[in-house]
Design a protein around this motif. Structure first.
Motif, PDB file in Angstrom:
ATOM      1  N   ASP A 238       0.847  -1.187   0.000  1.00  0.00           N
ATOM      2  CA  ASP A 238       0.000   0.000   0.000  1.00  0.00           C
ATOM      3  C   ASP A 238       0.885   1.241   0.000  1.00  0.00           C
ATOM      4  OD1 ASP A 238       0.932   0.334   2.630  1.00  0.00           O
ATOM      5  OD2 ASP A 238      -0.887  -0.505   3.516  1.00  0.00           O
ATOM      6  N   GLU A 239       0.249   2.418   0.074  1.00  0.00           N
ATOM      7  CA  GLU A 239       0.996   3.681  -0.022  1.00  0.00           C
ATOM      8  C   GLU A 239       2.042   3.825   1.073  1.00  0.00           C
ATOM      9  OE1 GLU A 239      -2.101   6.953  -0.750  1.00  0.00           O
ATOM     10  OE2 GLU A 239      -3.241   5.101  -0.399  1.00  0.00           O
ATOM     11  N   ASP A 240       1.633   3.583   2.319  1.00  0.00           N
ATOM     12  CA  ASP A 240       2.576   3.713   3.431  1.00  0.00           C
ATOM     13  C   ASP A 240       3.697   2.697   3.304  1.00  0.00           C
ATOM     14  OD1 ASP A 240       1.057   5.774   4.464  1.00  0.00           O
ATOM     15  OD2 ASP A 240      -0.032   4.485   5.876  1.00  0.00           O
ATOM     16  N   PRO A 289     -10.906  -1.013  -7.641  1.00  0.00           N
ATOM     17  CA  PRO A 289     -10.328  -0.517  -6.383  1.00  0.00           C
ATOM     18  C   PRO A 289      -8.838  -0.820  -6.253  1.00  0.00           C
ATOM     19  CG  PRO A 289     -12.425  -1.595  -5.972  1.00  0.00           C
ATOM     20  CD  PRO A 289     -12.066  -1.895  -7.397  1.00  0.00           C
ATOM     21  N   GLU A 290      -8.418  -2.006  -6.686  1.00  0.00           N
ATOM     22  CA  GLU A 290      -6.998  -2.342  -6.616  1.00  0.00           C
ATOM     23  C   GLU A 290      -6.186  -1.435  -7.537  1.00  0.00           C
ATOM     24  OE1 GLU A 290      -5.173  -4.492  -4.658  1.00  0.00           O
ATOM     25  OE2 GLU A 290      -7.054  -4.447  -3.545  1.00  0.00           O
ATOM     26  N   GLU A 292      -7.050   1.599  -8.357  1.00  0.00           N
ATOM     27  CA  GLU A 292      -7.042   2.922  -7.727  1.00  0.00           C
ATOM     28  C   GLU A 292      -5.966   2.995  -6.648  1.00  0.00           C
ATOM     29  OE1 GLU A 292     -11.040   3.249  -6.401  1.00  0.00           O
ATOM     30  OE2 GLU A 292     -11.863   3.620  -8.426  1.00  0.00           O
ATOM     31  N   LYS A 293      -5.789   1.899  -5.925  1.00  0.00           N
ATOM     32  CA  LYS A 293      -4.723   1.849  -4.916  1.00  0.00           C
ATOM     33  C   LYS A 293      -3.348   1.965  -5.572  1.00  0.00           C
ATOM     34  CE  LYS A 293      -3.437  -1.990  -2.868  1.00  0.00           C
ATOM     35  NZ  LYS A 293      -3.403  -3.208  -1.991  1.00  0.00           N
ATOM     36  N   LEU A 294      -3.168   1.305  -6.716  1.00  0.00           N
ATOM     37  CA  LEU A 294      -1.897   1.401  -7.432  1.00  0.00           C
ATOM     38  C   LEU A 294      -1.617   2.831  -7.879  1.00  0.00           C
ATOM     39  CD1 LEU A 294      -1.793  -1.816  -9.659  1.00  0.00           C
ATOM     40  CD2 LEU A 294      -0.197  -1.191  -7.845  1.00  0.00           C
ATOM     41  N   ARG A 296      -2.591   5.562  -6.398  1.00  0.00           N
ATOM     42  CA  ARG A 296      -2.176   6.304  -5.200  1.00  0.00           C
ATOM     43  C   ARG A 296      -0.766   5.917  -4.779  1.00  0.00           C
ATOM     44  NH1 ARG A 296      -7.444   4.745  -3.638  1.00  0.00           N
ATOM     45  NH2 ARG A 296      -6.568   3.198  -2.193  1.00  0.00           N
ATOM     46  N   MET A 297      -0.449   4.647  -4.848  1.00  0.00           N
ATOM     47  CA  MET A 297       0.894   4.180  -4.481  1.00  0.00           C
ATOM     48  C   MET A 297       1.948   4.810  -5.378  1.00  0.00           C
ATOM     49  SD  MET A 297       0.337   0.106  -3.736  1.00  0.00           S
ATOM     50  CE  MET A 297       2.102  -0.176  -3.440  1.00  0.00           C
ATOM     51  N   ARG A 300       2.537   8.382  -4.490  1.00  0.00           N
ATOM     52  CA  ARG A 300       3.313   8.525  -3.260  1.00  0.00           C
ATOM     53  C   ARG A 300       4.795   8.252  -3.522  1.00  0.00           C
ATOM     54  NH1 ARG A 300       2.531   7.424   2.380  1.00  0.00           N
ATOM     55  NH2 ARG A 300       0.338   7.962   2.063  1.00  0.00           N
TER      56      ARG A 300
END
Length: 373
Positions: A238-240, A289-290, A292-294, A296-297, A300
């Motif tokens: 994830d992003e963090d 959704p997955e 969209e997470k990519l 954001r990652m 970051r």
């Protein structure tokens, strides 16, 4: 020998003249036979770019349609190539299997030993089409399955993606995939293109030059970076996690794959910006959704690297998540890079054979002298 300036890695050295492409860093433009590569990616198709690179001019709509049919008509691979691939170990790297197949293709081309530019061009269209068929089936054949053969009712990029994923891709997926092919199609004189031109300069044939290019492209400092990027994203989760992983790698002075470029020293690779847009559009269309997470990652990671090192993404950083969202196995990311780049490589071999001079550089000797046997 007089005084010379040693440039490690040939950095900044002008090695050849070309009318094919140029990286205009000052204007942040990749020029391909006079056109901006990003304009081509946004307004044209990969088949258009194949025609531009190999024939030297952008095709009309009718010419593009004819070229697409020409490529699909020669996309079938000799059955013996599949037999050769089945004999190779499954654990063998996909790029090594591809290198073997590209070399073997020359055995089924009666003009394979030619160094004639016009014959290079004709053989080149065949290799462009057949390399896509081989790449799409590398995993399938290695696992004992039968290859999925080209469907001439489909467009070139749709057929390529269909053979890879084994399902009917939607128009947005085909368009995204096509844009990645254009982004990878040509990029002046990177290691693999230089390797192909060096080999061609001996008047070796097209297949030999392309085989050398595959070997060069395998390395993670070149084509293999896209696979390393996706592995990093998956490891982070994830992003963090990505920010933490990048900071840990930086503390250990490790290279962060997908960032920095020998030419784009302090600017973003224009192709990375293109595929950043492609990724966002693809994910939005799919409502994934997955995905969209990519997105954001990746943003970051981009922010962290700019703040910490002043480095910007290169093409591989955003090509990797595009391929992941399309459902393409990581093992095929670098082979797809080669299949797309084959058009540019063919153009360079044609140009080298048409205006040839053997590459024969010298060295800066640092060893001992005067030893007695």
């Amino acid at each position: 020998m007089g005084a010379v300036e040693y440039r490690p890695g040939l950095e900044g050295v002008i090695a050849t003249e070309t009318a094919i492409s140029y990286l205009d860093v000052d204007h942040e433009e990749i020029v391909v036979r006079g056109y901006n590569l990003l304009d081509l990616a946004r307004q044209r198709t990969y088949v258009d770019v194949v025609g531009l690179l190999v024939n030297g001019q952008l095709p009309t709509e009718a010419e593009r349609a004819a070229l697409e049919q020409q490529l699909l008509a020669v996309a079938d691979v000799p059955a013996e190539i599949w037999q050769i691939l089945r004999l190779l170990p499954r654990e063998m790297d996909a790029m090594d299997r591809l290198r073997t197949a590209v070399s073997a293709l020359g055995g089924w081309d009666q003009a394979a030993n030619s160094a004639d530019p016009e014959q290079d061009r004709q053989s080149g269209f065949r290799v462009i089409a057949q390399s896509a068929t081989i790449v799409a089936n590398l995993i399938r054949v290695a696992e004992g399955g039968e290859p999925l053969l080209p469907d001439r009712r489909r467009s070139y990029p749709e057929n390529f993606l269909w053979m890879i994923v084994g399902r009917d891709p939607d128009p947005a997926e085909v368009r995204a995939f096509d844009q990645t092919l254009i982004a990878y199609a040509e990029h002046e004189l990177p290691n693999s293109t230089f390797a192909a031109r060096v080999i061609a300069s001996t008047l070796a044939d097209l297949y030999g030059a392309l085989t050398g290019a595959v070997a060069s492209l395998k390395g993670r400092l070149h084509g293999g970076a896209n696979e390393a990027v996706m592995e990093m994203l998956l490891e982070a989760g994830d992003e963090d996690g990505l920010e933490r992983l990048i900071r840990e790698k930086l503390a250990r002075k490790e290279r962060i794959m997908g960032f920095g470029h020998r030419v784009y020293m302090r600017r973003m690779d224009p192709r990375a910006q293109l595929l950043k847009e492609t990724l966002a559009a693809l994910v939005a269309q799919k409502g994934d959704p997955e995905g969209e997470k990519l997105v954001r990652m990746c943003q970051r990671g981009e922010d962290v690297m700019r703040a910490e090192k002043g480095l910007f993404p290169n093409l591989d950083y955003y090509a990797a998540p595009v391929y992941w969202v399309l459902g393409i196995p990581i093992e095929l990311y670098t082979p797809i890079f080669f299949a797309a780049r084959t058009a540019g490589l063919v153009a360079h071999v044609v140009e080298q054979h048409a205006h040839n001079r053997l590459f024969r550089p010298r060295v800066l000797y640092t060893g001992p002298r005067g030893l007695k046997p």
